[in-house]
Design a protein around this motif. Structure first.
Motif, PDB file in Angstrom:
ATOM      1  N   LEU A 208       0.913  -1.203   0.064  1.00  0.00           N
ATOM      2  CA  LEU A 208      -0.224  -0.038  -0.094  1.00  0.00           C
ATOM      3  C   LEU A 208       0.843   1.209   0.028  1.00  0.00           C
ATOM      4  O   LEU A 208       1.931   1.453   0.716  1.00  0.00           O
ATOM      5  N   ASP A 209       0.467   2.115  -0.902  1.00  0.00           N
ATOM      6  CA  ASP A 209       1.427   3.421  -1.067  1.00  0.00           C
ATOM      7  C   ASP A 209       1.075   4.452  -0.039  1.00  0.00           C
ATOM      8  O   ASP A 209       0.158   5.383  -0.239  1.00  0.00           O
ATOM      9  N   THR A 210       1.349   4.046   1.151  1.00  0.00           N
ATOM     10  CA  THR A 210       1.273   5.154   2.166  1.00  0.00           C
ATOM     11  C   THR A 210       2.266   4.822   3.147  1.00  0.00           C
ATOM     12  O   THR A 210       3.191   3.919   3.173  1.00  0.00           O
ATOM     13  N   GLY A 211       2.082   5.690   4.471  1.00  0.00           N
ATOM     14  CA  GLY A 211       3.152   5.502   5.616  1.00  0.00           C
ATOM     15  C   GLY A 211       2.623   4.374   6.553  1.00  0.00           C
ATOM     16  O   GLY A 211       2.003   3.596   6.071  1.00  0.00           O
ATOM     17  N   HIS A 212       3.555   4.280   7.438  1.00  0.00           N
ATOM     18  CA  HIS A 212       3.449   3.140   8.548  1.00  0.00           C
ATOM     19  C   HIS A 212       2.099   3.211   9.395  1.00  0.00           C
ATOM     20  O   HIS A 212       2.017   2.149  10.112  1.00  0.00           O
ATOM     21  N   TRP A 213       1.119   4.252   9.216  1.00  0.00           N
ATOM     22  CA  TRP A 213       0.001   4.207  10.129  1.00  0.00           C
ATOM     23  C   TRP A 213      -1.360   4.009   8.997  1.00  0.00           C
ATOM     24  O   TRP A 213      -2.103   5.185   9.068  1.00  0.00           O
ATOM     25  N   PRO A 214      -1.421   3.199   8.300  1.00  0.00           N
ATOM     26  CA  PRO A 214      -2.685   3.270   7.277  1.00  0.00           C
ATOM     27  C   PRO A 214      -3.896   3.387   7.857  1.00  0.00           C
ATOM     28  O   PRO A 214      -4.816   3.738   7.109  1.00  0.00           O
ATOM     29  N   MET A 215      -4.085   3.151   9.199  1.00  0.00           N
ATOM     30  CA  MET A 215      -5.431   2.906   9.557  1.00  0.00           C
ATOM     31  C   MET A 215      -5.912   4.411   9.767  1.00  0.00           C
ATOM     32  O   MET A 215      -7.032   4.968   9.810  1.00  0.00           O
TER      33      MET A 215
END
Length: 234
Positions: A208-215
């Motif tokens: 997933l192209d996002t940071g370490h906190w996807p929630m």
């Protein structure tokens, strides 16, 4: 209907899943976000790593949950992986959300050869707890200022014993049905321990192209990944 049991990483409680839970329920599933002992509303409860494992097992057994997808984010992958072994036929799949994975006899800080001493020193200097991150630490993680403020406001010191005590596995861990979600800014390639597990036919890798906190940064996309991991895409 799948029962999603959701466990957030260090410093966080069940509130971290507030934007993921409605997505799962809207798709016809149920969701059970869990606060571990020593954190958030349970911050006064003494906790070691096995306390956290038992927190998860007890929640599943108390609610008599079946068809369970057990998701662990960051630190929580370690107790979640151990709990997944212990719930037997109740488990459909375990999902490691950009997380650590347990190794028998190893702790969370075991995998931090350069930072282990720093973490242990910080725990010792703060009364046995790992202090939460500051707002500046969340820079570059695909989070808005409002999201960062939300995380910082809700975070509580993390019980240090959970980070330094070793995991205890029966030996069947690599055979569990598992999905590993790697968040790209933290590196598309998982660490050596995860890479070795992904060789097995029961493990899958998704990104997933996002940071370490996807929630927080991508709750809808994270919910869909969890649903897909259950084999019940919406």
């Amino acid at each position: 209907m799948t029962n999603f049991v959701l466990v957030a990483g260090a410093w966080l409680g069940s509130w971290a899943w507030d934007e993921v839970v409605p997505e799962l329920r809207a798709a016809g599933h149920d969701a059970h976000p869990l606060t571990l002992s020593g954190l958030a509303g349970k911050r006064d409860v003494p906790a070691g790593q096995q306390t956290h494992v038992q927190d998860i097992v007890d929640e599943i057994e108390r609610r008599d949950l079946h068809d369970v997808v057990l998701a662990g984010h960051s630190y929580a992958g370690i107790p979640v992986g151990q709990a997944a072994e212990r719930i037997g036929g109740r488990l459909t799949r375990v999902v490691f959300v950009d997380s650590s994975v347990p190794a028998d006899g190893e702790s969370f800080v075991s995998a931090w050869p350069d930072g282990r001493a720093e973490v242990e020193a910080s725990i010792a200097a703060h009364g046995g707890f790992w202090p939460p991150l500051t707002a500046a630490d969340y820079a570059g993680q695909d989070l808005s200022d409002a999201q960062i403020a939300w995380i910082v406001a809700g975070s509580t010191p993390h019980p240090g014993a959970t980070l330094t005590e070793p995991a205890a596995l029966s030996g069947a861990f690599g055979g569990l049905p598992a999905t590993y979600l790697a968040c790209l800014p933290d590196g598309a390639e998982p660490g050596e321990g995860v890479a070795a597990l992904l060789v097995g036919e029961d493990w899958r890798l998704v990104t997933l192209d996002t940071g370490h906190w996807p929630m927080f940064s991508r709750p809808r996309e994270l919910a869909q990944i969890l649903i897909d991991a259950a084999g019940k895409g919406s």
